[in-house]
Design a protein around this motif. Structure first.
Motif, short mmCIF file in Angstrom:
data_model
loop_
_atom_site.label_atom_id
_atom_site.label_comp_id
_atom_site.label_asym_id
_atom_site.label_seq_id
_atom_site.Cartn_x
_atom_site.Cartn_y
_atom_site.Cartn_z
N MET A 182 17.51 -33.12 -10.39
CA MET A 182 17.06 -34.03 -11.45
C MET A 182 15.58 -33.86 -11.71
O MET A 182 14.83 -33.41 -10.84
CB MET A 182 17.34 -35.48 -11.05
CG MET A 182 18.81 -35.86 -10.95
SD MET A 182 19.02 -37.62 -10.55
CE MET A 182 18.51 -37.62 -8.82
N THR A 183 15.18 -34.25 -12.89
CA THR A 183 13.76 -34.29 -13.22
C THR A 183 13.14 -35.57 -12.64
O THR A 183 13.86 -36.50 -12.23
CB THR A 183 13.55 -34.29 -14.74
OG1 THR A 183 14.10 -35.49 -15.29
CG2 THR A 183 14.20 -33.07 -15.38
N LEU A 184 11.83 -35.62 -12.67
CA LEU A 184 11.13 -36.79 -12.13
C LEU A 184 11.54 -38.06 -12.88
O LEU A 184 11.77 -39.10 -12.27
CB LEU A 184 9.63 -36.57 -12.23
CG LEU A 184 8.73 -37.64 -11.58
CD1 LEU A 184 7.46 -37.00 -11.03
CD2 LEU A 184 8.36 -38.74 -12.59
N SER A 185 11.62 -37.97 -14.20
CA SER A 185 11.97 -39.17 -14.97
C SER A 185 13.41 -39.62 -14.68
O SER A 185 13.68 -40.83 -14.64
CB SER A 185 11.80 -38.90 -16.47
OG SER A 185 12.63 -37.83 -16.90
N GLU A 186 14.31 -38.68 -14.48
CA GLU A 186 15.68 -39.04 -14.14
C GLU A 186 15.75 -39.72 -12.78
O GLU A 186 16.48 -40.71 -12.60
CB GLU A 186 16.57 -37.79 -14.15
CG GLU A 186 16.80 -37.21 -15.53
CD GLU A 186 17.50 -35.87 -15.50
OE1 GLU A 186 18.17 -35.52 -16.49
OE2 GLU A 186 17.38 -35.15 -14.47
N ILE A 187 14.99 -39.21 -11.83
CA ILE A 187 14.97 -39.81 -10.49
C ILE A 187 14.37 -41.21 -10.55
O ILE A 187 14.89 -42.15 -9.93
CB ILE A 187 14.17 -38.92 -9.52
CG1 ILE A 187 14.90 -37.59 -9.32
CG2 ILE A 187 13.97 -39.61 -8.18
CD1 ILE A 187 14.07 -36.52 -8.64
#
Length: 267
Positions: free
Chosen positions: A40-45
């Motif tokens: 996942m990307t940072l924003s998704e996490i």
């Protein structure tokens, strides 16, 4: 001026002076990963862990530095090292050693898979497992998580909850339909759990996977509470549904009795 909670601590419980919010947020970031969310990307996490992007960035940097996560381009994923956390729990669990003997004995006697599992939130988690090697082995290992509502072990373990906890769980219905036979509605699932509690076993035919029937019995601790479930998963192409209980239930119950007695159960 009244104190306000840091925006990075969204929805965290107030645990007093002993509660370490940073540690809780770190565990939340680890728990954000799972099936369908391995990378996942940072924003998704941040969204899945319910923390701010800034907070997620610091926590992920810590995990990467300690070797529990890796970054590739803009995406993050966990490393196998994170399994050490789960194995530390499993290795300290007396049930695991007791169950290993029972599941292996069942597997050798019947030639069928046998597992021991505990309830963790909405999932059952394997703490012991034995299966004959074959081309059709299901390859689900220790620590594997399966949805409680769709498994025979889950029905047994949910039957060990008190009524208030069970109703809180059922309030999250409808649950995910994994096959056309999965129990997804509150009343149907409650009925199955109550039946499992009464009979001291549960059967779930194709609730999790088409062609697979699960049969589970409870393991009791020294207080008489349900501590775990002992389960076999059978292929309906090999075993007829009406014969499963008569053939496998006595052997499962004997294994569960041995584990329960070793845990101090005298019922």
């Amino acid at each position: 001026m009244p104190k306000t909670r840091n925006s990075e601590t969204r929805d965290l419980p107030k645990g007093g002076d002993l509660f370490v919010e940073a540690f809780a947020r770190g565990l939340g970031v680890i728990s954000a990963f799972g099936p369908g969310h391995q990378r996942m990307t940072l924003s998704e996490i941040a969204a899945r862990a319910n923390v701010t992007p800034a907070g997620a960035r610091r926590l992920l940097h810590t995990l990467v530095t300690l070797g529990y996560a890796v970054q590739q381009d803009r995406s993050f994923s966990l490393t196998p090292k994170v399994m050490e956390i789960g194995y530390a729990y499993l290795a300290s669990l007396p049930l695991r050693d007791l169950a290993r003997t029972a599941v292996e004995a069942f597997m050798k006697d019947t030639g069928e898979i046998c597992t021991a599992s505990v309830l963790d939130g909405d999932a059952v988690v394997y703490v012991a497992r034995a299966e004959m090697p074959s081309p059709v082995s299901r390859r689900l290992g220790i620590g594997e998580r399966l949805p409680a509502h769709a498994t025979s072990s889950g029905l047994v373990l949910l039957g060990g909850l008190d009524d208030e906890m069970l109703e809180a769980y059922l309030s999250r219905a409808p649950f995910e339909p994994l096959t056309e036979h999965t129990l997804t509605q509150r009343d149907a699932l409650r009925h199955a759990v109550m039946q499992a509690r009464k009979d001291r076993y549960a059967i779930a035919a194709e609730h999790l996977e088409l062609g697979i029937c699960g049969l589970a019995v409870p393991i009791f601790d020294d207080r008489g509470a349900i501590a775990a479930a002992l389960t076999t998963s059978l292929r309906l192409a090999k075993h007829k549904r009406p014969d499963i209980v008569d053939r496998f239930l006595p052997r499962l119950r004997e294994g569960a009795r041995q584990i329960s007695q070793a845990l101090g159960y005298r019922g």
